[in-house]
Design an enzyme around this catalytic site. Structure first.
Site, PDB file in Angstrom:
ATOM      1  CB  ALA A  17     -12.295  11.734   8.528  1.00  0.00           C
TER       2      ALA A  17
ATOM      3  CG  HIS B  16     -12.955   6.950   2.807  1.00  0.00           C
ATOM      4  ND1 HIS B  16     -11.333   7.105   3.457  1.00  0.00           N
ATOM      5  CD2 HIS B  16     -13.940   7.669   4.067  1.00  0.00           C
ATOM      6  CE1 HIS B  16     -11.526   6.923   4.305  1.00  0.00           C
ATOM      7  NE2 HIS B  16     -12.522   7.436   4.995  1.00  0.00           N
TER       8      HIS B  16
ATOM      9  CE  LYS C  67      -8.180   8.124  -0.197  1.00  0.00           C
ATOM     10  NZ  LYS C  67      -8.184   7.032   0.642  1.00  0.00           N
TER      11      LYS C  67
ATOM     12  CG  ASP D 272      -1.542   1.009   1.738  1.00  0.00           C
ATOM     13  OD1 ASP D 272      -2.369   2.009   0.339  1.00  0.00           O
ATOM     14  OD2 ASP D 272      -1.450   1.622   2.501  1.00  0.00           O
TER      15      ASP D 272
ATOM     16  CG  ASP E 286      -2.573   2.098   6.563  1.00  0.00           C
ATOM     17  OD1 ASP E 286      -2.489   1.623   6.079  1.00  0.00           O
ATOM     18  OD2 ASP E 286      -2.937   2.766   7.089  1.00  0.00           O
TER      19      ASP E 286
ATOM     20  CB  ALA F  66      -1.519   7.160   2.828  1.00  0.00           C
TER      21      ALA F  66
ATOM     22  CG  MET G 279      -8.458   6.093   6.417  1.00  0.00           C
ATOM     23  SD  MET G 279      -8.135   6.886   4.207  1.00  0.00           S
ATOM     24  CE  MET G 279      -6.208   6.355   4.624  1.00  0.00           C
TER      25      MET G 279
ATOM     26  NE  ARG H  81      -5.582  -0.922  -0.822  1.00  0.00           N
ATOM     27  CZ  ARG H  81      -5.109  -0.218  -0.721  1.00  0.00           C
ATOM     28  NH1 ARG H  81      -5.382   1.063   0.091  1.00  0.00           N
ATOM     29  NH2 ARG H  81      -4.074  -0.543  -0.899  1.00  0.00           N
TER      30      ARG H  81
END
Length: 265
Positions: free
Chosen positions: A41, A52, A49, A8, A182, A10, A45, A156
């Site tokens: 928020a 999200h 996006k 990944d 993460d 970030a 994650m 994802r």
């Protein structure tokens, strides 16, 4: 026997604490008169996006705030409106959150020495990555491919970005690949594709702290944070959970031993 390490971005390879998107999400919703906390928020994650934004706007906590601010329940058109504000905000802050996570280059160098390819997938969109990739490359990190949210029909937790990575870098079977991430959706992505998965407890979204903030914690605070993050990632199905990418090499050795014994993910 391992052929690829797929990372990944970030919170895994760059941006300790995965902090770049957080302020952008909070600000994007604020511009529509809706308050969203950093903790809220962070919840989705790892997802693409747009997904999200949708997860936030339709959530039981935030949807009523949207209705109060706008006089109607949120719609798919509203998701697109928030995303259109979010993306340039995220692009704008990328240069402040592009530092490589300590230990990354050493791990990548050793993985390449072992003959492994370096792949990558991300919940970031292509415009965000076009800002981030040159910054990472100038610091010495340039994976063999980058698959972004929006490149394929689904991101994802589907395995499609992983499938594209296998094809891009020419590796198979999935059991010869390791996915490092993460977030829970990132772990789910690796599991769906059939790879070994390694979660990162302290460098990314599960902890949510910068390196400086993490270093200021007492040993007991750090241990408690590690346990919460580890439980979350292990609960998502990660085969291993480590603190940061710097701790990965012994895990690669452990996976090699499992493969040699005939075990598969």
């Amino acid at each position: 026997m391992l052929k690829a390490l797929i990372l990944d971005w970030a919170g895994t390879a760059v941006d300790f604490g995965s902090r770049a998107p957080m302020g952008a999400f909070v600000e994007a919703f604020a511009r529509f008169g809706v308050a969203v906390s950093i903790e809220e928020a962070r919840g989705p994650m790892g997802l693409p996006k747009r997904d999200h934004v949708a997860s936030l706007i339709y959530s039981p906590a935030i949807a009523p705030r949207w209705q109060e601010a706008h006089g109607s329940a949120p719609t798919e058109a509203d998701v697109d409106r928030v995303l259109a504000v979010f993306e340039p905000l995220n692009v704008e802050v990328i240069p402040r959150h592009a530092d490589l996570i300590p230990g990354l280059l050493d791990v990548v160098t050793e993985a390449r020495r072992r003959g492994m390819k370096i792949g990558s997938t991300t919940g970031y969109t292509r415009p965000i990555m076009e800002k981030l990739m040159p910054l990472a490359a100038s610091a010495g990190y340039a994976p063999d491919n980058v698959v972004c949210a929006g490149d394929l029909a689904a991101g994802r937790p589907s395995p499609l970005m992983m499938y594209r990575t296998f094809a891009d870098i020419g590796v198979w079977p999935p059991s010869a690949c390791v996915k490092l991430d993460d977030t829970e959706p990132g772990i789910a992505e690796g599991l769906a594709a059939g790879t070994w998965t390694v979660g990162l407890a302290l460098s990314g979204n599960a902890a949510g702290l910068s390196k400086a903030e993490l270093d200021r914690l007492s040993p007991d605070e750090r241990a408690a944070l590690r346990k919460r993050a580890t439980d979350k990632l292990a609960g998502a199905g990660a085969h291993f959970v480590i603190d940061t990418v710097a701790d990965l090499l012994p895990v690669l050795d452990a996976i090699e031993a499992r493969l040699a014994a005939g075990l598969r993910p």
